[in-house]
Structures are given as structure tokens and as C-alpha cells.
Design an enzyme around this catalytic site. Structure first.
Site, mmCIF file in Angstrom:
data_model
loop_
_atom_site.group_PDB
_atom_site.id
_atom_site.type_symbol
_atom_site.label_atom_id
_atom_site.label_comp_id
_atom_site.label_asym_id
_atom_site.label_seq_id
_atom_site.Cartn_x
_atom_site.Cartn_y
_atom_site.Cartn_z
ATOM 1 C CB THR A 39 5.595 3.015 -1.616
ATOM 2 O OG1 THR A 39 5.286 4.220 -2.308
ATOM 3 C CG2 THR A 39 4.908 1.861 -2.322
ATOM 4 N N GLY A 93 0.841 -1.198 0.000
ATOM 5 C CA GLY A 93 0.000 0.000 0.000
ATOM 6 C C GLY A 93 0.866 1.233 0.000
ATOM 7 C CG HIS A 94 0.517 4.248 -2.403
ATOM 8 N ND1 HIS A 94 -0.182 5.407 -2.553
ATOM 9 C CD2 HIS A 94 0.053 3.379 -3.324
ATOM 10 C CE1 HIS A 94 -1.046 5.230 -3.553
ATOM 11 N NE2 HIS A 94 -0.922 4.021 -4.026
ATOM 12 N N GLY A 95 1.024 5.533 1.387
ATOM 13 C CA GLY A 95 0.444 6.639 2.137
ATOM 14 C C GLY A 95 0.807 7.949 1.493
ATOM 15 C CG ASP A 104 -4.207 10.042 12.258
ATOM 16 O OD1 ASP A 104 -5.445 10.240 12.190
ATOM 17 O OD2 ASP A 104 -3.490 9.931 11.257
HETATM 18 P P1 ATP Z 1 -0.603 8.206 5.632
HETATM 19 O O1 ATP Z 1 0.839 8.108 5.942
HETATM 20 O O2 ATP Z 1 -0.895 9.109 4.499
HETATM 21 O O3 ATP Z 1 -1.463 8.456 6.848
HETATM 22 P P2 ATP Z 1 -0.821 5.374 5.618
HETATM 23 O O4 ATP Z 1 -0.671 5.373 7.077
HETATM 24 O O5 ATP Z 1 -1.862 4.475 5.046
HETATM 25 O O6 ATP Z 1 -1.086 6.805 5.062
HETATM 26 P P3 ATP Z 1 1.654 3.955 5.249
HETATM 27 O O7 ATP Z 1 2.005 3.849 6.691
HETATM 28 O O8 ATP Z 1 2.732 4.290 4.300
HETATM 29 O O9 ATP Z 1 0.584 5.080 4.970
HETATM 30 O O10 ATP Z 1 0.978 2.626 4.811
HETATM 31 C C1 ATP Z 1 0.503 2.417 3.498
HETATM 32 C C2 ATP Z 1 -0.304 1.122 3.453
HETATM 33 O O11 ATP Z 1 0.601 0.016 3.596
HETATM 34 C C3 ATP Z 1 -1.302 1.011 4.587
HETATM 35 O O12 ATP Z 1 -2.552 1.414 4.149
HETATM 36 C C4 ATP Z 1 -1.286 -0.458 4.952
HETATM 37 O O13 ATP Z 1 -2.335 -1.125 4.304
HETATM 38 C C5 ATP Z 1 0.045 -0.978 4.421
HETATM 39 N N1 ATP Z 1 0.953 -1.225 5.532
HETATM 40 C C6 ATP Z 1 1.607 -0.309 6.270
HETATM 41 N N2 ATP Z 1 2.384 -0.876 7.197
HETATM 42 C C7 ATP Z 1 2.211 -2.209 7.068
HETATM 43 C C8 ATP Z 1 2.717 -3.362 7.778
HETATM 44 N N3 ATP Z 1 3.558 -3.221 8.791
HETATM 45 N N4 ATP Z 1 2.321 -4.589 7.372
HETATM 46 C C9 ATP Z 1 1.448 -4.718 6.343
HETATM 47 N N5 ATP Z 1 0.923 -3.685 5.651
HETATM 48 C C10 ATP Z 1 1.292 -2.441 6.008
#
Ligand code: ATP
Length: 306
Positions: free
Chosen positions: A27, A21-23, A141
């Protein structure tokens, strides 16, 4: 006495697999350790250029500091940060891999959780939140997207980029933090709010302050959402949502058989004045959570269907 340099990690130590996924500034990839292919991680890759351009340096630094300080004690309810490293282009966070994804995805799949499941998840969130607060950290959050599930469907709280870390001279009991508009839910860029408005506490909206109680507010919103499928405060736009929050305008649908006990707990959490809000230790004594054995971590963290 001779000293040894610690081995530096690099992206070449891992085989990067699929994107998870990406935020907004990162990524996340599934990755395995080249030396031990059974060791699976989630690696969050943040582009340095993007972080600087989008003014996210503060969030990345907070996330690293919080995960480092919480990680020392290996709490099962917090995502574990194993290592961080960087190369010319990126920062890397090597995290525990949450094989079952986000709690929100599970909720969407199931539509709602029954009360036993809700108690199971709620107890785990409370246990993790108590630990986070005991370290002087406010998450700020909390929402089902920021809670991940391991292989046994146990919860792990993640995404500490908006967290507040208590300074030594803060009063631990009554901590409130002035947001200065830095909360991601309240950063107004191009007149649209970044993040999700539904879990923002009234004290943040009314007084631009958040405290431990703001995380408890978000917990109340999540308990409602577990049982009803949707969070309690939802408007056509963020402003309408905020208006509903400060007016405490929410309603149980009565579509599902929801016990008066849980409604009572949610009512005691969702109070506009944080001073009137039930605390975590009071929540643990609430009759809805009677079945939870708080002294037996194993039971809190074992699956309800065991
Ligand atoms: P933002 O940072 O904009 O608030 P976010 O928290 O979704 O967004 P990330 O922390 O980069 O951003 O995570 C992106 C996606 O990756 C998440 O939506 C999640 O589904 C997946 N993800 C994040 N961390 C993990 C993990 N430790 N194990 C499995 N999937 C993960």
C-alpha cells in the site's frame, strides 16, 4: 579513526497522509518528513507476513536492488528510492512522490494523446529505457500503469519488481532471460493470469525468453495506445490476447488522423522476431521523432506546451 553509525530511518520520522493506492503486496501512502514538512514522499509499505505468504520476497528484493542501483545517478525518468527500512511488521520504500499519478489515468482522462504529446512521452520513455538498459536491467513489465507523472507531467518509470538484472557474464547485446514462469504476467495462479497480458512480448509467449527487445515491444504497444486510447492486442481473455500477440493481429482504427510515420515506427517495433525489431538507437533516428533534440536533456524533459 572514529566511525559514525548511520541514522536509522523509521516510520516515526514521517507523517502518513492519504493512501495513494495499493498493489498486490503493498500500500502506498503520501507522507511528509516530520523535520521538514515541505518534503513530501510516497512511502510504499509492504507487509512482511503478506509478502512471505504470497511468495513475493523475490519481487521486493529485486525492486529494492534495481532502484538502489539505478538511483545513484538520479535519472529524471526513474522513480527515486531515497531510503528503505523495516520494522517488525513491514518493509518501507521511501520514494519520490509522483503528484500527477499514473500515465494511464491521464490517458483515460484525455481518451487519446495527440502526436505531439505522444512524441513528448515516447521520447522520455526512450531516454529512461536507454538508461535502464545501459545498466544491464530489463524492466519486463512496462505499461502505462507503471509510469508515473511528476508535478511538471514529466514521466518516471516505476515498479521494478519483475526486472531482470544482468549478470557480469551475460552478453549485453543479445541478452535474453528465461522466464521460468516467474514473470508476473505469466504466473498462473488458480488458472487466471496475474498482471496485464497486453504488453507481453511474443518471445516470452513463444519461447519463454525476454530481452531488451521485450521492453521495446511494450514501448510499441504504448505508442499505439497513446494514439488510439487502447493497447493494440486485446482479446476477451488473456489467452485470446496472447493469440493475437503471436499472430501480430492489430489494426489502426483510422478514427483519428494518425500519421503514416508513427504507423511505420510501430510496425518496425511490433515484429514477432525480436532480432528483426528496431533498436532504441534506431528508434531515436526514426523520422517520427525528428523534432526531438536527444542531446538536450532539458528539451526532452521540458513540457511540450512550454
Ligand atoms: P503491483 O505491485 O501489484 O504490480 P502496483 O505497481 O500498482 O501493483 P504499487 O507499486 O504498490 O503497486 O503502487 C500502488 C499504487 O500507488 C499505484 O497504482 C500508484 O497509483 C500509487 N503509487 C505508487 N508509487 C507512487 C509514487 N511514487 N507516487 C505516487 N503514487 C504512487
Amino acid at each position: 579513526m572514529s566511525s559514525y553509525a548511520l541514522k536509522k530511518h523509521s516510520p516515526h520520522d514521517y507523517i502518513f497522509k492519504q493512501e495513494l493506492g495499493h498493489g498486490s503486496y503493498s500500500t502506498v501512502y503520501k507522507a511528509v518528513d516530520k523535520k521538514n514538512l515541505k518534503k513530501c514522499f510516497a512511502i510504499k509499505v509492504c507487509s512482511k507476513r503478506h509478502i512471505i505468504k504470497e511468495n513475493k520476497v523475490k519481487y521486493v528484493t529485486i525492486e529494492k536492488n534495481v532502484l538502489n542501483s539505478l538511483g545513484r545517478e538520479n535519472h529524471p525518468g526513474i522513480i527515486k528510492l531515497y531510503y528503505t527500512f523495516h520494522d517488525q511488521d513491514n518493509l518501507y520504500f521511501v520514494l519520490s512522490y509522483a503528484i500527477n499519478g499514473e500515465l494511464l489515468q491521464l490517458l483515460h482522462k484525455m481518451k487519446t494523446f495527440n502526436e505531439v504529446w505522444s512524441i513528448h512521452f515516447c521520447a522520455q520513455i526512450i531516454d529512461a529505457l536507454e538508461f535502464i538498459h545501459s545498466k544491464g536491467i530489463i524492466h519486463r513489465d512496462l505499461k502505462p500503469e507503471n509510469i508515473l507523472l511528476d508535478k511538471n507531467s514529466n514521466l518516471m518509470i516505476t515498479d521494478f519488481g519483475a526486472a531482470y538484472i544482468q549478470k557480469n557474464n551475460d552478453n549485453k547485446e543479445n541478452i535474453t532471460t528465461k522466464s521460468n514462469g516467474s514473470h508476473p504476467c505469466l504466473v498462473n495462479t488458480n488458472s487466471s493470469f496475474v498482471g496485464t497480458a497486453e504488453y507481453v512480448s511474443p518471445e516470452l509467449l513463444l519461447y519463454n525468453h525476454s530481452g531488451y527487445g521485450s521492453d521495446i515491444w511494450a514501448l510499441g504497444c504504448m505508442i499505439f495506445q497513446f494514439l488510439e486510447g487502447l493497447p493494440p492486442f486485446r482479446g476477451e481473455n488473456e489467452l485470446k490476447t496472447f493469440e493475437k500477440i503471436v499472430a501480430l493481429e492489430y489494426k489502426w482504427s483510422d478514427q483519428f488522423k494518425i500519421s503514416s510515420l508513427v504507423k511505420d515506427l510501430v510496425r518496425k517495433i511490433l515484429t514477432v522476431n525480436p532480432q528483426d525489431r528496431i533498436t532504441l538507437s534506431e528508434i531515436k533516428k526514426h523520422s517520427w521523432l525528428n523534432l526531438v533534440d536527444w542531446d538536450n536533456k532539458q528539451k526532452i524533459w521540458s513540457s511540450v506546451w512550454n
